[in-house]
Every structure is written in C-alpha cells, then in structure tokens.
Design a protein around this motif. Structure first.
Motif, short mmCIF file in Angstrom:
data_model
loop_
_atom_site.label_atom_id
_atom_site.label_comp_id
_atom_site.label_asym_id
_atom_site.label_seq_id
_atom_site.Cartn_x
_atom_site.Cartn_y
_atom_site.Cartn_z
N MET A 136 43.91 50.11 -34.08
CA MET A 136 44.17 48.71 -34.44
C MET A 136 45.07 48.08 -33.39
O MET A 136 46.02 48.70 -32.91
CB MET A 136 44.83 48.63 -35.82
CG MET A 136 45.17 47.21 -36.24
SD MET A 136 45.99 47.14 -37.86
CE MET A 136 44.63 47.64 -38.91
N ALA A 137 44.77 46.83 -33.06
CA ALA A 137 45.60 46.13 -32.08
C ALA A 137 46.99 45.92 -32.65
O ALA A 137 47.18 45.74 -33.85
CB ALA A 137 44.95 44.78 -31.74
N THR A 138 47.97 45.95 -31.78
CA THR A 138 49.35 45.74 -32.22
C THR A 138 49.69 44.27 -32.25
O THR A 138 49.18 43.48 -31.46
CB THR A 138 50.32 46.46 -31.28
OG1 THR A 138 50.11 45.99 -29.95
CG2 THR A 138 50.07 47.96 -31.31
N SER A 139 50.58 43.93 -33.17
CA SER A 139 51.00 42.53 -33.30
C SER A 139 51.90 42.15 -32.14
O SER A 139 52.69 42.96 -31.65
CB SER A 139 51.75 42.34 -34.62
OG SER A 139 52.21 41.02 -34.72
N LYS A 140 51.77 40.93 -31.66
CA LYS A 140 52.65 40.46 -30.59
C LYS A 140 52.95 38.98 -30.81
O LYS A 140 52.23 38.27 -31.51
CB LYS A 140 52.01 40.68 -29.23
CG LYS A 140 50.86 39.73 -28.88
CD LYS A 140 50.32 40.03 -27.52
CE LYS A 140 49.25 39.02 -27.09
NZ LYS A 140 49.82 37.69 -26.82
N LYS A 141 54.05 38.57 -30.19
CA LYS A 141 54.45 37.17 -30.30
C LYS A 141 53.47 36.29 -29.54
O LYS A 141 53.00 36.65 -28.45
CB LYS A 141 55.85 37.01 -29.72
CG LYS A 141 56.61 35.83 -30.26
CD LYS A 141 58.07 35.89 -29.83
CE LYS A 141 58.87 34.79 -30.48
NZ LYS A 141 60.29 34.84 -30.09
N GLN A 142 53.14 35.16 -30.13
CA GLN A 142 52.17 34.25 -29.52
C GLN A 142 52.85 33.30 -28.54
O GLN A 142 53.95 32.82 -28.77
CB GLN A 142 51.46 33.44 -30.59
CG GLN A 142 50.57 34.27 -31.51
CD GLN A 142 49.35 34.80 -30.79
OE1 GLN A 142 48.45 34.06 -30.42
NE2 GLN A 142 49.31 36.11 -30.57
N LYS A 143 52.13 33.06 -27.42
CA LYS A 143 52.62 32.09 -26.44
C LYS A 143 51.78 30.83 -26.54
O LYS A 143 50.56 30.85 -26.30
CB LYS A 143 52.54 32.66 -25.02
CG LYS A 143 53.00 31.68 -23.94
CD LYS A 143 52.94 32.33 -22.58
CE LYS A 143 53.28 31.35 -21.48
NZ LYS A 143 53.22 32.00 -20.13
N THR A 144 52.42 29.75 -26.93
CA THR A 144 51.75 28.46 -27.08
C THR A 144 52.15 27.54 -25.94
O THR A 144 53.35 27.30 -25.71
CB THR A 144 52.10 27.80 -28.42
OG1 THR A 144 51.61 28.61 -29.49
CG2 THR A 144 51.47 26.41 -28.53
N GLY A 151 47.98 37.18 -44.96
CA GLY A 151 47.53 38.56 -44.82
C GLY A 151 48.12 39.23 -43.60
O GLY A 151 48.90 38.64 -42.85
N PRO A 152 47.74 40.49 -43.36
CA PRO A 152 48.25 41.25 -42.21
C PRO A 152 47.92 40.53 -40.91
O PRO A 152 46.81 40.03 -40.73
CB PRO A 152 47.52 42.59 -42.32
CG PRO A 152 47.07 42.68 -43.74
CD PRO A 152 46.81 41.29 -44.19
N GLN A 153 48.88 40.48 -40.00
CA GLN A 153 48.70 39.76 -38.75
C GLN A 153 48.83 40.70 -37.56
O GLN A 153 49.84 41.39 -37.39
CB GLN A 153 49.75 38.65 -38.63
CG GLN A 153 49.63 37.55 -39.68
CD GLN A 153 48.39 36.71 -39.48
OE1 GLN A 153 48.24 36.02 -38.47
NE2 GLN A 153 47.47 36.78 -40.44
N ASN A 154 47.80 40.76 -36.75
CA ASN A 154 47.87 41.43 -35.45
C ASN A 154 47.13 40.56 -34.46
O ASN A 154 46.61 39.49 -34.82
CB ASN A 154 47.28 42.85 -35.52
CG ASN A 154 45.84 42.86 -36.02
OD1 ASN A 154 45.00 42.18 -35.44
ND2 ASN A 154 45.56 43.59 -37.09
#
Length: 513
Positions: free
Chosen positions: A1-9, A365-368
């Motif tokens: 499963m892909a790991t969660s990371k902070k999003q860059k906007t 729900g779960p976020q990745n």
C-alpha cells in the motif's frame, strides 16, 4: 500500500480568489506555494494587470461567507472594517430643469452590500497567509508550461523574488528571458484571471468547451475627489447611477472620501468622443446632469478622459474546470463576467468555499497517496458538474443587469415588479418571494436556483398583469354597453390587443422569461 504523504498545493494567482484558496489549502495542512506574475500586490508600486486602478468592488454575502468559512480569526473583521455600506442605488437625473436624486434600496429587510478596495482586501488575505508556516510566496513568477499528467509546472522568474515568507525581498540578477524553474506539485489551483495561463495549459489536456465574448461597451475610470472640507461629494452609502438607454456613469465610495467612478459607453460612442473631445462636456451635461461642474470640473473631466485607458469588458464561459486530480481553475479563470451585478469577486470567493466543501466530502476514510488522488479526482469532477451551471447563470445575470442599471431603473414596470416582490417578501414571507437581487446578493443559494426562482416569479407576475389588463378592458367594454354607448370598433380592438401583447412580449424579453 502506498504511504501517506503531505500534499503540495500550488496556487497560481495571488489576487483575492487565489489568496483565499491558498488559505483554505493551508488550513487543511497542505504545503502551499503561491505564485504571482506581478510583484507583491501589497506594494503600491506594483502595476495592475490592466494598467489602471480596478473599479471598486462590491462585497456581499457570498464573499463574506466564504471568508468566514476560512476559519481565520480576525480576518473577516479586518476586511469588513475597511468597507463602506451601500444600502442601495442612488438614481440621478433631471426633471423640468431641476436635478434630482432618488434612492432605490437594495433590500426590504435593510441588508446592504459593501464597497471594498480591492488592494486592501488583497492585503488582508496576504497578511493572513504570511502568518502561516506552510505557505511560501513566489512573486514575479510567470507560468510558462505545465504537464498535468506528470504534475510538473515551469515558471519564469524575473525581477524581485520573494520565495520564502521568512525572507525579505531580494533583487535577482537582470535577465531579459528570466530564469526558468521546474516545480513538482500534487494539486494546482489556477486563479490567475480572465487571461489565465493555467486555463491555457489545461486546454491541452481536457476537451474544454470555451466561449469568449467582448460586449459592445468600453469603460473608463474617473476619480471624484472629496470636498474642500474633506467630506464625500455625494451621499456615501449608495451606488450612484446616472443612467442612459445605451450607457451609464456610476460612482462608488472609497474610504478616503473620494469616489471611484466609471463611464460605460458603446465602442462607437467612445470613438465619436475621441474624434471630437471638445464635445465631451456637452455629452456629460446632456446625459449625466449634475456631474459637470458640480462633481467633476470640466478641466478634470477632460484630463481624466484623455489620461485613463478605455478598456474592454470580457465575458468568458468554459467547462470542464479541472483535469483528473491534478488541477482546477477558479474565479475569472473559469468564468470571467462583466461587472454589472457586482458578483465577479464574490462568485470567485464562493468558488473556493464550494471547491473545498466538496473536497472535504470526498476525503473521508483512510488516506494515502493513491486514495487522496482518487478522491480528489472524484471531487473535482463533482465540482465541475455542480459549479458550471451556476457560473453560466451568474454570467448571464451580469450581462442582463447592464440593461437594468442603464435603463430599467427608471422604468415604471421595473419599479412595479420590484415593489410587488418586496411587499410579498415583507408581508407574506411564507410564499418565499424575494427580488432576484436579494437572492443573489444576500443569500448563498446556487446562482442557477436563483435564476430559476426569478423566472418563475416573473412568469407569474406577467400572467397576472396580462389577465388584469384583459379583465380591465372587458369590464370597460361592459360598462360602455350598459350605458348604451358605442362599442369600440373592431380596428380599435385589434390595435389595443396588439399593443397589449407587444408590451407583454417586451417585458418577457427584459425579464428573460
């Protein structure tokens, strides 16, 4: 499963809409980078994109509500403290040689819109962003390319660069071509105006329907100074209108007790005045009584007319507003409109609220990394689906409101409809009646729903008016027959009914039924 990371906007465009979008994204924990073609918009020396001051803006409920939902304590208060309430229109004219001014309140319940300086509003939003550690500013950066499949963007930087909010502006080496940088992003928001670079590059990736129209009018800005006693030259709590059938002159109050005024005129009329500027004074005296010399001196009128640009008015519709999970356009980039409803900025700020409300709905729900992209793609598709009809509606309403401001405000039928709808709203609220203006400016219902409600009310009123006129004629005919008077001849009846239905057809057209 892909790991969660902070999003860059990445937000392109640091005007009010882009700044608010950056605030919403930063509040949700994204790393935000805000790119702007011009220098720091808080710097008075920064040149506006149209090389003139923007006409003062009208801030109403939709914009206020969107800033309130940004969840930034003190932001809304700081903005509202720098506004001037406008309770209605002040119609100026002349009757029997005497000048008059007649107020038309916006709302039967006393609600009002606010005159706001665009630069001041922009400053408040940027100052709020500057407090946030997950926001970086990149002024003097021009978007030159974007790959929305690989989520890469290229910017050309020139002049003064402020790349980090913790740093002071630094002067970059002079380079005519500028220095190009590559930027990786998860999500791009384009809020870079009517001539949007984001939209231009978005068109390469999605089958975008696009419609651009320049209306047959230009605008020229004028400045009305305060009186010698440093007071407002006109009553300050109104939008002032001098209306003509094809044109109008308006004035909006500013905090320094001046007025920002605008002449809206067909292209051909501007051409006539340009060819013979000596006729400018007579044109104003004839069509805008009281302006010369009571409000603007003749010399100042000619100076400002010659010195200020005569600029076009553009209307843009397009769809879709997004591509996959990568990018979306907001505000004028998605739906530039003419300024006659005072909703351009408000609609753009509302875009931000609607967009992030939908993004929030799809982020449960779960976020990745994978689910974030999938959910954002679904959310952006829903945003386009929901917002497109609303943007089309307010765009059309803004075009039609030009007719209302320059002509209908003096029409007995317009006043009758406004009076009827306001009385029903005030005394029979359970019927759900309201003027279209109140629904647009003092509520948050979707623009498309407002337009449908206004058409429904218009059809009912038109039917009642037609039935009343026919009934009145029937009763009159009956009265004549009982008095043994000669009944009107068939030719008269034909002409009367033709006139009646012509008037009803005219109202149907004007009310866009």
């Amino acid at each position: 499963m892909a790991t969660s990371k902070k999003q860059k906007t990445v937000v392109v465009g640091a005007g009010p809409v882009g700044s608010l979008a950056a605030l919403y994204a930063a509040k949700r924990g994204d790393d935000v980078e805000l790119y702007e073609l011009r220098g720091d918009l808080r710097d008075p020396s920064t040149t506006p994109l149209n090389f003139t001051k923007s006409i003062n803006l009208a801030l109403s409920e939709r914009g206020i509500n969107s800033m309130k939902k940004a969840d930034c304590p003190g932001l809304l208060e700081s903005v509202l403290n720098e506004t001037i309430p406008m309770h209605g229109r002040m119609i100026h004219g002349q009757k029997h040689g005497n000048l008059f001014q007649e107020p038309q309140l916006y709302d039967v319940h006393g609600r009002f819109v606010r005159a706001v300086d665009r630069a001041g509003l922009n400053k408040s939003l940027l100052d709020e962003l500057e407090k946030m550690p997950n926001v970086k500013f990149f002024f003097n950066h021009k978007l030159t390319g974007a790959d929305f499949r690989k989520n890469l963007a290229w910017f050309e930087r020139q002049g003064i660069l402020r790349s980090d909010i913790a740093q002071k502006p630094t002067q970059q080496p002079a380079d005519k071509r500028g220095t190009e940088i590559e930027v990786k992003f998860d999500f791009m928001i384009g809020a870079d105006g009517a001539h949007s670079a984001v939209r231009y590059h978005l068109m390469k990736y999605t089958r975008m329907s696009y419609q651009q129209e320049y209306i047959d009018a230009l605008w020229c800005e004028f400045h009305i100074s305060p009186t010698k006693d440093n007071d407002f030259m006109l009553p300050p709590n109104y939008l002032h209108i001098w209306s003509g059938e094809e044109f109008m002159f308006i004035a909006i109050p500013s905090l320094d007790k001046s007025f920002t005024s605008t002449l809206f005129l067909p292209n051909t009329r501007f051409a006539e005045l340009d060819a013979n500027q000596s006729s400018l004074t007579d044109f104003f005296k004839l069509n805008f009584p009281g302006v010369i010399p009571n409000i603007i001196s003749e010399a100042e009128l000619h100076k400002q007319y010659s010195g200020n640009l005569h600029l076009p008015l553009i209307s843009i519709k397009c769809t879709p507003y997004h591509y996959g999970s990568s990018a979306v356009i907001l505000g004028d980039a998605a739906h530039a409109m003419v300024p006659f409803y005072g909703q351009g900025m408000n609609a753009g700020l509302e875009d931000v609220r609607v967009l992030f409300d939908i993004l929030d709905e799809y982020s449960v729900g779960p976020q990745n990394s994978d689910t974030i992209r999938e959910n954002r793609a679904k959310a952006l598709e829903e945003y386009t689906k929901q917002r497109t009809p609303d943007a089309v509606s307010i765009n059309d309403l803004a075009l039609r409101n030009y007719q209302e401001m320059r002509s209908d405000v003096r029409s007995p039928m317009y006043r009758l409809r406004k009076w009827t709808e306001e009385k029903l709203d005030a005394y029979l609220p359970s019927l759900g009646w309201a003027t279209q203006y109140s629904r647009v400016s003092f509520g948050n219902n979707r623009y498309s729903e407002v337009e449908k409600a206004a058409r429904r009310q218009g059809r009912i009123l038109l039917g009642v008016m037609g039935l009343s006129l026919v009934s009145a004629f029937g009763l009159g005919s009956l009265w004549l027959s009982r008095l043994n008077l000669k009944f009107p001849p068939r030719k008269f009846l034909s002409q009367w009914f033709h006139h009646l239905f012509s008037k009803l057809a005219e109202l149907k057209s004007r009310w866009a039924l």
